[in-house]
Design a protein around this motif. Structure first.
Motif, PDB file in Angstrom:
ATOM      1  N   LEU A 119      -0.757  -8.272   8.923  1.00  0.00           N
ATOM      2  CA  LEU A 119      -1.129  -6.865   8.900  1.00  0.00           C
ATOM      3  C   LEU A 119      -2.425  -6.694   8.123  1.00  0.00           C
ATOM      4  CD1 LEU A 119       2.306  -5.233   7.962  1.00  0.00           C
ATOM      5  CD2 LEU A 119       1.229  -5.213  10.211  1.00  0.00           C
ATOM      6  N   SER A 120      -3.097  -5.574   8.360  1.00  0.00           N
ATOM      7  CA  SER A 120      -4.232  -5.231   7.503  1.00  0.00           C
ATOM      8  C   SER A 120      -3.666  -4.769   6.166  1.00  0.00           C
ATOM      9  CB  SER A 120      -5.052  -4.107   8.134  1.00  0.00           C
ATOM     10  OG  SER A 120      -4.297  -2.898   8.139  1.00  0.00           O
ATOM     11  N   VAL A 121      -4.483  -4.759   5.143  1.00  0.00           N
ATOM     12  CA  VAL A 121      -4.018  -4.340   3.821  1.00  0.00           C
ATOM     13  C   VAL A 121      -3.542  -2.892   3.852  1.00  0.00           C
ATOM     14  CG1 VAL A 121      -4.697  -3.931   1.417  1.00  0.00           C
ATOM     15  CG2 VAL A 121      -5.413  -6.024   2.581  1.00  0.00           C
ATOM     16  N   SER A 122      -4.285  -2.024   4.514  1.00  0.00           N
ATOM     17  CA  SER A 122      -3.878  -0.607   4.538  1.00  0.00           C
ATOM     18  C   SER A 122      -2.562  -0.424   5.288  1.00  0.00           C
ATOM     19  CB  SER A 122      -4.970   0.275   5.139  1.00  0.00           C
ATOM     20  OG  SER A 122      -5.226  -0.091   6.471  1.00  0.00           O
ATOM     21  N   ARG A 123      -2.385  -1.151   6.400  1.00  0.00           N
ATOM     22  CA  ARG A 123      -1.124  -1.051   7.150  1.00  0.00           C
ATOM     23  C   ARG A 123       0.027  -1.642   6.345  1.00  0.00           C
ATOM     24  NH1 ARG A 123       1.424   2.221  10.046  1.00  0.00           N
ATOM     25  NH2 ARG A 123       2.785   1.314  11.588  1.00  0.00           N
ATOM     26  N   PHE A 124      -0.232  -2.753   5.657  1.00  0.00           N
ATOM     27  CA  PHE A 124       0.772  -3.371   4.791  1.00  0.00           C
ATOM     28  C   PHE A 124       1.218  -2.387   3.710  1.00  0.00           C
ATOM     29  CE2 PHE A 124       1.348  -5.468   0.643  1.00  0.00           C
ATOM     30  CZ  PHE A 124       2.573  -6.071   0.873  1.00  0.00           C
ATOM     31  N   ASN A 125       0.232  -1.763   3.031  1.00  0.00           N
ATOM     32  CA  ASN A 125       0.568  -0.801   1.976  1.00  0.00           C
ATOM     33  C   ASN A 125       1.418   0.344   2.521  1.00  0.00           C
ATOM     34  OD1 ASN A 125      -0.781  -2.190  -0.060  1.00  0.00           O
ATOM     35  ND2 ASN A 125      -2.693  -1.120   0.319  1.00  0.00           N
ATOM     36  N   HIS A 126       1.030   0.854   3.673  1.00  0.00           N
ATOM     37  CA  HIS A 126       1.749   1.975   4.282  1.00  0.00           C
ATOM     38  C   HIS A 126       3.184   1.575   4.654  1.00  0.00           C
ATOM     39  CE1 HIS A 126       2.541   5.500   6.733  1.00  0.00           C
ATOM     40  NE2 HIS A 126       2.962   4.673   7.670  1.00  0.00           N
ATOM     41  N   LEU A 127       3.337   0.455   5.359  1.00  0.00           N
ATOM     42  CA  LEU A 127       4.672   0.038   5.802  1.00  0.00           C
ATOM     43  C   LEU A 127       5.560  -0.384   4.642  1.00  0.00           C
ATOM     44  CD1 LEU A 127       3.924  -1.934   9.095  1.00  0.00           C
ATOM     45  CD2 LEU A 127       4.994   0.321   8.848  1.00  0.00           C
TER      46      LEU A 127
ATOM     47  N   SER B 256       5.998 -15.315  -7.854  1.00  0.00           N
ATOM     48  CA  SER B 256       4.606 -15.470  -8.297  1.00  0.00           C
ATOM     49  C   SER B 256       4.123 -14.262  -9.097  1.00  0.00           C
ATOM     50  CB  SER B 256       3.701 -15.692  -7.077  1.00  0.00           C
ATOM     51  OG  SER B 256       3.740 -14.564  -6.225  1.00  0.00           O
ATOM     52  N   PHE B 257       5.024 -13.612  -9.803  1.00  0.00           N
ATOM     53  CA  PHE B 257       4.671 -12.385 -10.529  1.00  0.00           C
ATOM     54  C   PHE B 257       3.661 -12.619 -11.645  1.00  0.00           C
ATOM     55  CE2 PHE B 257       8.328 -14.081 -12.767  1.00  0.00           C
ATOM     56  CZ  PHE B 257       7.960 -13.960 -14.099  1.00  0.00           C
ATOM     57  N   ALA B 258       3.560 -13.845 -12.142  1.00  0.00           N
ATOM     58  CA  ALA B 258       2.611 -14.123 -13.225  1.00  0.00           C
ATOM     59  C   ALA B 258       1.185 -14.320 -12.699  1.00  0.00           C
ATOM     60  CB  ALA B 258       3.050 -15.346 -14.021  1.00  0.00           C
ATOM     61  N   GLU B 259       1.056 -14.480 -11.395  1.00  0.00           N
ATOM     62  CA  GLU B 259      -0.269 -14.600 -10.784  1.00  0.00           C
ATOM     63  C   GLU B 259      -0.840 -13.206 -10.535  1.00  0.00           C
ATOM     64  OE1 GLU B 259       0.065 -16.946  -7.219  1.00  0.00           O
ATOM     65  OE2 GLU B 259       1.365 -18.406  -8.213  1.00  0.00           O
ATOM     66  N   PRO B 260      -2.155 -13.105 -10.354  1.00  0.00           N
ATOM     67  CA  PRO B 260      -2.737 -11.794 -10.052  1.00  0.00           C
ATOM     68  C   PRO B 260      -2.178 -11.231  -8.739  1.00  0.00           C
ATOM     69  CG  PRO B 260      -4.447 -13.345 -10.675  1.00  0.00           C
ATOM     70  CD  PRO B 260      -3.179 -14.134 -10.517  1.00  0.00           C
ATOM     71  N   TYR B 261      -2.033  -9.923  -8.693  1.00  0.00           N
ATOM     72  CA  TYR B 261      -1.579  -9.248  -7.478  1.00  0.00           C
ATOM     73  C   TYR B 261      -2.640  -9.429  -6.395  1.00  0.00           C
ATOM     74  CZ  TYR B 261      -0.273  -5.571  -4.232  1.00  0.00           C
ATOM     75  OH  TYR B 261       0.068  -4.881  -3.100  1.00  0.00           O
ATOM     76  N   ASP B 262      -2.203  -9.797  -5.192  1.00  0.00           N
ATOM     77  CA  ASP B 262      -3.147 -10.050  -4.102  1.00  0.00           C
ATOM     78  C   ASP B 262      -2.634  -9.408  -2.813  1.00  0.00           C
ATOM     79  OD1 ASP B 262      -4.954 -11.018  -2.265  1.00  0.00           O
ATOM     80  OD2 ASP B 262      -4.711 -13.132  -2.820  1.00  0.00           O
ATOM     81  N   ALA B 263      -3.018  -8.156  -2.603  1.00  0.00           N
ATOM     82  CA  ALA B 263      -2.559  -7.411  -1.428  1.00  0.00           C
ATOM     83  C   ALA B 263      -2.976  -8.100  -0.136  1.00  0.00           C
ATOM     84  CB  ALA B 263      -3.096  -5.982  -1.455  1.00  0.00           C
ATOM     85  N   LEU B 264      -4.154  -8.684  -0.107  1.00  0.00           N
ATOM     86  CA  LEU B 264      -4.630  -9.355   1.102  1.00  0.00           C
ATOM     87  C   LEU B 264      -3.718 -10.531   1.452  1.00  0.00           C
ATOM     88  CD1 LEU B 264      -6.694  -9.616   3.362  1.00  0.00           C
ATOM     89  CD2 LEU B 264      -8.127 -10.952   1.799  1.00  0.00           C
ATOM     90  N   ARG B 265      -3.325 -11.278   0.465  1.00  0.00           N
ATOM     91  CA  ARG B 265      -2.419 -12.422   0.699  1.00  0.00           C
ATOM     92  C   ARG B 265      -1.099 -11.955   1.282  1.00  0.00           C
ATOM     93  NH1 ARG B 265      -0.033 -15.304  -4.306  1.00  0.00           N
ATOM     94  NH2 ARG B 265       2.014 -15.558  -3.444  1.00  0.00           N
ATOM     95  N   TYR B 266      -0.536 -10.901   0.704  1.00  0.00           N
ATOM     96  CA  TYR B 266       0.749 -10.394   1.201  1.00  0.00           C
ATOM     97  C   TYR B 266       0.611  -9.823   2.603  1.00  0.00           C
ATOM     98  CZ  TYR B 266       2.128 -10.966  -3.658  1.00  0.00           C
ATOM     99  OH  TYR B 266       2.380 -11.490  -4.893  1.00  0.00           O
ATOM    100  N   ALA B 267      -0.478  -9.130   2.857  1.00  0.00           N
ATOM    101  CA  ALA B 267      -0.707  -8.567   4.191  1.00  0.00           C
ATOM    102  C   ALA B 267      -0.843  -9.684   5.223  1.00  0.00           C
ATOM    103  CB  ALA B 267      -1.944  -7.679   4.184  1.00  0.00           C
ATOM    104  N   LYS B 268      -1.552 -10.743   4.866  1.00  0.00           N
ATOM    105  CA  LYS B 268      -1.728 -11.869   5.787  1.00  0.00           C
ATOM    106  C   LYS B 268      -0.401 -12.568   6.073  1.00  0.00           C
ATOM    107  CE  LYS B 268      -6.547 -13.171   5.074  1.00  0.00           C
ATOM    108  NZ  LYS B 268      -7.455 -14.214   4.579  1.00  0.00           N
ATOM    109  N   MET B 269       0.503 -12.572   5.093  1.00  0.00           N
ATOM    110  CA  MET B 269       1.805 -13.214   5.292  1.00  0.00           C
ATOM    111  C   MET B 269       2.545 -12.623   6.488  1.00  0.00           C
ATOM    112  SD  MET B 269       3.336 -13.660   1.434  1.00  0.00           S
ATOM    113  CE  MET B 269       4.921 -14.272   2.003  1.00  0.00           C
ATOM    114  N   ILE B 270       2.304 -11.339   6.751  1.00  0.00           N
ATOM    115  CA  ILE B 270       3.012 -10.692   7.863  1.00  0.00           C
ATOM    116  C   ILE B 270       2.040 -10.145   8.908  1.00  0.00           C
ATOM    117  CG2 ILE B 270       5.164 -10.239   6.661  1.00  0.00           C
ATOM    118  CD1 ILE B 270       4.230  -7.496   5.967  1.00  0.00           C
TER     119      ILE B 270
END
Length: 149
Positions: free
Chosen positions: A73-81, A57-71
């Motif tokens: 985690l909070s967005v900040s914890r996702f970014n850190h890990l 999905s690289f052509a879609e906008p980056y969505d940190a919240l979506r990726y964090a929810k996939m696993i």
């Protein structure tokens, strides 16, 4: 893990309070190792899912919240890990995927640079050019010319 099993087995050969205590120690150690190994495996497979999703999905906008929810985690914890496990921040990784796909389009097709930018999820061709140069060391047009030679 094998060492813990050996310790349990050795301690069980004797019927004394000390050997029972030693067996309990090795059992607790074994359980803690299994828990850590399982957590590590789950985390690695979770990040593999996120990376697979980014690659598709690289052509879609980056969505940190979506990726964090996939696993879960909070967005900040996702970014850190993510940075801890993969070595770079997740947005940088996502941007790298976009640029890699753009580089392939530049060398394999005759699509105009601005259209490559749009196809790879960049709304602004100027930002695309800057990001491409930052990651590849050349502008998209320089990269395309080198690929032809």
């Amino acid at each position: 893990v094998v060492k813990a099993f050996d310790g349990i087995q050795a301690a069980m050969c004797f019927n004394s309070p000390l050997s029972q205590l030693e067996a309990e120690y090795h059992t607790l150690f074994l359980l803690s190792q299994l828990a850590v190994d399982k957590k590590q495996t789950l985390t690695d497979s979770s990040f593999r899912r996120v990376i697979d999703d980014m690659e598709h999905s690289f052509a879609e906008p980056y969505d940190a919240l979506r990726y964090a929810k996939m696993i879960n985690l909070s967005v900040s914890r996702f970014n850190h890990l993510f940075k801890e496990r993969i070595g770079i921040p997740p947005y940088t990784y996502f941007l790298k995927i976009r640029i890699d796909n753009a580089a392939e389009l530049l060398t394999q097709t005759d699509i105009k640079i601005k259209d490559v930018a749009y196809r790879c999820g960049f709304d602004d061709p100027l930002y695309f050019t800057q990001a491409f140069k930052r990651l590849r060391g050349l502008t998209p047009s320089q990269y395309k010319k080198l690929a032809v030679i």
